[in-house]
Design a protein around this motif. Structure first.
Motif, PDB file in Angstrom:
ATOM      1  N   PRO A  15       0.846  -1.198   0.000  1.00  0.00           N
ATOM      2  CA  PRO A  15       0.000   0.000   0.000  1.00  0.00           C
ATOM      3  C   PRO A  15       0.883   1.250   0.000  1.00  0.00           C
ATOM      4  N   PRO A  16       0.364   2.381  -0.510  1.00  0.00           N
ATOM      5  CA  PRO A  16       1.175   3.599  -0.592  1.00  0.00           C
ATOM      6  C   PRO A  16       1.760   3.973   0.772  1.00  0.00           C
ATOM      7  N   GLY A  17       2.992   4.471   0.746  1.00  0.00           N
ATOM      8  CA  GLY A  17       3.623   4.952   1.979  1.00  0.00           C
ATOM      9  C   GLY A  17       4.244   3.856   2.829  1.00  0.00           C
ATOM     10  N   THR A  18       4.358   2.636   2.282  1.00  0.00           N
ATOM     11  CA  THR A  18       4.926   1.541   3.088  1.00  0.00           C
ATOM     12  C   THR A  18       6.420   1.762   3.334  1.00  0.00           C
ATOM     13  N   ARG A  19       6.813   1.664   4.612  1.00  0.00           N
ATOM     14  CA  ARG A  19       8.235   1.832   4.946  1.00  0.00           C
ATOM     15  C   ARG A  19       8.873   0.514   5.373  1.00  0.00           C
ATOM     16  N   ASN A  20       8.081  -0.331   6.069  1.00  0.00           N
ATOM     17  CA  ASN A  20       8.600  -1.622   6.535  1.00  0.00           C
ATOM     18  C   ASN A  20       7.591  -2.707   6.206  1.00  0.00           C
ATOM     19  N   VAL A  21       8.105  -3.891   5.855  1.00  0.00           N
ATOM     20  CA  VAL A  21       7.228  -5.048   5.672  1.00  0.00           C
ATOM     21  C   VAL A  21       7.738  -6.161   6.576  1.00  0.00           C
ATOM     22  N   ALA A  22       6.849  -6.752   7.363  1.00  0.00           N
ATOM     23  CA  ALA A  22       7.238  -7.857   8.239  1.00  0.00           C
ATOM     24  C   ALA A  22       6.658  -9.155   7.705  1.00  0.00           C
ATOM     25  N   LEU A  23       7.520 -10.161   7.570  1.00  0.00           N
ATOM     26  CA  LEU A  23       7.056 -11.468   7.088  1.00  0.00           C
ATOM     27  C   LEU A  23       7.303 -12.515   8.163  1.00  0.00           C
ATOM     28  N   GLU A  24       6.237 -13.188   8.569  1.00  0.00           N
ATOM     29  CA  GLU A  24       6.364 -14.305   9.508  1.00  0.00           C
ATOM     30  C   GLU A  24       6.341 -15.585   8.684  1.00  0.00           C
ATOM     31  N   TYR A  25       7.240 -16.499   9.019  1.00  0.00           N
ATOM     32  CA  TYR A  25       7.365 -17.674   8.142  1.00  0.00           C
ATOM     33  C   TYR A  25       8.150 -18.755   8.845  1.00  0.00           C
ATOM     34  N   GLU A  26       8.211 -19.926   8.209  1.00  0.00           N
ATOM     35  CA  GLU A  26       9.175 -20.932   8.674  1.00  0.00           C
ATOM     36  C   GLU A  26       9.794 -21.661   7.492  1.00  0.00           C
ATOM     37  N   THR A  27      10.982 -22.207   7.746  1.00  0.00           N
ATOM     38  CA  THR A  27      11.710 -22.922   6.700  1.00  0.00           C
ATOM     39  C   THR A  27      11.253 -24.380   6.664  1.00  0.00           C
ATOM     40  N   SER A  28      11.619 -25.072   5.591  1.00  0.00           N
ATOM     41  CA  SER A  28      11.319 -26.494   5.463  1.00  0.00           C
ATOM     42  C   SER A  28      12.475 -27.308   6.060  1.00  0.00           C
ATOM     43  N   PRO A  29      12.189 -28.508   6.589  1.00  0.00           N
ATOM     44  CA  PRO A  29      13.292 -29.365   7.068  1.00  0.00           C
ATOM     45  C   PRO A  29      14.284 -29.702   5.949  1.00  0.00           C
TER      46      PRO A  29
END
Ligand code: BES
Ligand code: ZN
Length: 593
Positions: free
Chosen positions: A88-102
């Motif tokens: 969205p307009p004006g975005t300064r930071n993006v946070a991604l929650e995730y996990e890796t595969s074994p």
């Protein structure tokens, strides 16, 4: 919309990442890293932003607490999956929650039996060339440089180390855990993000250098690499100031698939370098040299990989020459030539993979790894050095590093700077042919030394019965012994193998270069007394440089092929995915039977 990197969805026209904030939890039971990566953008941004991922489970994407629309593309065998964010307009930071595969290609998880201590598990990352995306969603191209900060939570009896400065350790959020804090303030290509977790001890080697290893190996490692401060001082005199604050090293368990990896501030090393006589420190000199060529001045994409490795092999040999004299450096060039010849016979002299500048769109860079960018690249740099004269070339190299420090450049940018700083040199050496044509140009420098010539003559005389006398071989350095063995014909009759083993004590060698050269002779000769040691090496050591020739040599007879398959069946679960690929490739080339 212009992608420029064959191995990344990174689009330089889209919003840029200015820094990464990482929060990870390392879970050995599930063999997963889970957590959050925050992309700090270069300025207020909006619209599509493509990230690289591979085998990641994305839990959420938010900006200022609000969900960010996103979609995962179809998996591509080479690239992984594109994750397109719609900012969205004006975005300064993006946070991604995730996990890796074994099965994350960036990580290897070792059971306690694969460590020296046999009690604790171990994990490490290997992100070069395009695996950082299997550890975190990001713009995974060397052209997208970022500084990073990280908080890594691990079981309390283990230690986390990263390619970054340490900013302390604190109790973790859960019971029996600790959180290690890291800061890498300089912008680095994402392939240099690195993490290892295990039961680690350390020894200081100088005020700015330290060795990390399991407690069982740390003393041996500290002795082997005690000369590191001298190496840094020598390299600084040649290439300019060391810009990364500390230079620490980590000795990994033997499953590590490379000899060394130049993770900034923390070089990763295979324990096969612990020869007990400091004879393999050239690998440390190589990784250290990347602190200038590779980590300060970085290839823009894998197509310009020779800028990293060719320059670094050349730099490595200049440091070796300054420390140990021209004979030692000449030996290194000779040993390198054997690898180069192998690569040329693997590809054929007119293969496009023998170019320095490659075109790897659609090609898995791991499958194309070879000595060409290293040894052909280094010979090209040496030719420019010889043609310009050492003094003015050294001045050029320092200016080149100062000009492009902390940037990622193409071969064309190198050539433009060469023309500017050294007018006429490019034409004189035939730089266009060197960089863009297949094969070896006729003006390739040849490195001669009297010692080398006599070693080669001696191995060439093997079949006519010539043998080195005791007086001659008693004075051989490990490099000289290696060159002699490399020149021997194969297969050899059993009696010849027995003579070699007895005379040089080969099966019991601590120097893996010599040991593995011997084991390839033994394997291709079907020399059974060496098979127990061969099996031991193949089941513990994951270093691809050794697996490839050993599995290949075992293609000699139906009996040795069966042996290779038996060893592999047992060893496979403990191999790194890359080591598996190398072994399987070698065995696939066996004739049926
Ligand atoms: N950067 C490389 C290792 C690498 C290259 C990892 C490409 C992944 C993809 C490292 O500097 C290297 O070249 N290591 C060599 C040793 C060196 C002395 C030639 C190795 O691991 O054998
Ligand atoms: Zn290298």
């Amino acid at each position: 919309m212009a992608r420029t990197d064959p191995h990344s969805y990174f689009d330089p026209d889209q919003p840029r990442t200015a820094a990464l904030k990482i929060a990870w939890n390392v879970d050995f039971e599930s063999r997963r890293v889970s957590g959050r990566v925050t992309l700090i953008l270069a300025g207020p941004s909006q619209g599509p932003m493509d990230l690289d991922t591979r085998d990641l489970t994305i839990r959420s994407v938010t900006a200022g607490g609000e969900p960010v629309p996103h979609e995962l593309g179809e998996p591509d065998a080479v690239l992984g999956r594109r994750l397109r964010l719609h900012l969205p307009p004006g975005t300064r930071n993006v946070a991604l929650e995730y996990e890796t595969s074994p099965d994350a290609t960036a990580l290897q998880w070792l059971g306690p039996e694969q460590t020296a201590g046999k009690v604790h598990p171990f994990m490490f990352s290997q992100c070069q060339p395009h695996h950082a995306r299997a550890l975190a969603p990001l713009q995974d191209s060397p052209g997208a440089r970022v500084p990073y900060q990280a908080e890594v939570t691990v079981p309390e009896d283990l230690t986390a180390v990263m390619s970054a400065g340490s900013s302390g350790v604190q109790p973790g959020p859960g019971p029996r855990s600790r959180t290690f804090l890291f800061d890498m303030p300089q912008p680095i290509p994402t392939y240099l993000i690195a993490l290892a977790v295990g039961n680690l001890a350390s020894r200081d080697l100088s005020p700015r250098t330290r060795i990390w290893a399991e407690p069982e190996t740390v003393e041996k490692a500290a002795w082997e690499f005690a000369g590191i401060e001298d190496m840094i001082v020598t390299a600084e005199a040649l290439f300019g100031p060391y810009e990364w604050d500390r230079y620490d090293m980590l000795v990994l368990p033997p499953a590590f698939p490379y000899g060394g990896m130049e993770n900034p501030r923390l070089t990763f090393l295979t324990p096969t370098l612990l020869a007990g006589d400091r004879s393999l420190v050239n690998v440390v000199v190589h990784e250290l040299s990347h602190s200038w060529t590779g980590n300060l001045v970085t290839n823009a994409t894998v197509n310009d990989f020779w800028l990293n490795e060719g320059f670094t092999v050349w730099a490595e040999r200049r440091v070796l020459e300054a420390l140990h004299g021209p004979e030692r450096a000449a030996m290194s060039w000779a040993i390198g030539k054997v690898g180069l010849d192998d690569a040329f016979s693997r590809f054929g002299p007119s293969s496009p993979f023998t170019r320095l500048k490659t075109d790897l769109w659609g090609v898995d860079p791991d499958s194309m790894y070879s000595e060409v960018p290293y040894e052909k690249g280094a010979r090209f740099v040496a030719l420019m050095e010889q043609t310009a004269g050492r003094e003015s070339w050294d001045r050029f190299v320092r200016a080149y590093i100062a000009r492009f420090r902390f940037t990622s450049i193409t071969s064309e940018q190198f050539l433009a700077f060469l023309d500017e700083a050294m007018p006429g040199l490019s034409a004189k050496v035939g730089a266009q042919e060197w960089i863009y044509s297949e094969g070896m140009p006729a003006n390739c420098p040849v490195f001669r030394s009297a010692a080398l010539e006599s070693l080669k003559a001696l191995s060439a005389g093997w079949s006519s019965g010539q043998r080195p006398s005791e007086g001659v071989r008693a004075n051989w350095s490990p490099d000289e012994t290696l060159i002699y063995l490399q020149g021997l014909p194969r297969p050899l009759p059993g009696t010849d193998c027995a003579w070699l083993d007895q005379t040089f004590g080969l099966t019991g060698r601590g120097n893996y270069e010599i040991l593995v050269e011997w084991l390839t002779i033994a394997a291709s000769s079907g020399y059974e007394p060496a098979f127990a040691r061969l099996g031991e090496v193949l089941s513990h050591v994951g270093r691809m440089k050794y697996l490839r020739p050993l599995y290949k040599a075992l293609g000699a007879t139906p009996k040795t092929r069966a042996l290779a398959r038996d060893i592999y069946a047992v060893a496979r679960p403990s191999y790194h995915p890359l080591s598996r690929m190398v072994a399987e490739e070698a065995m696939a080339s066996y004739a049926a039977g």
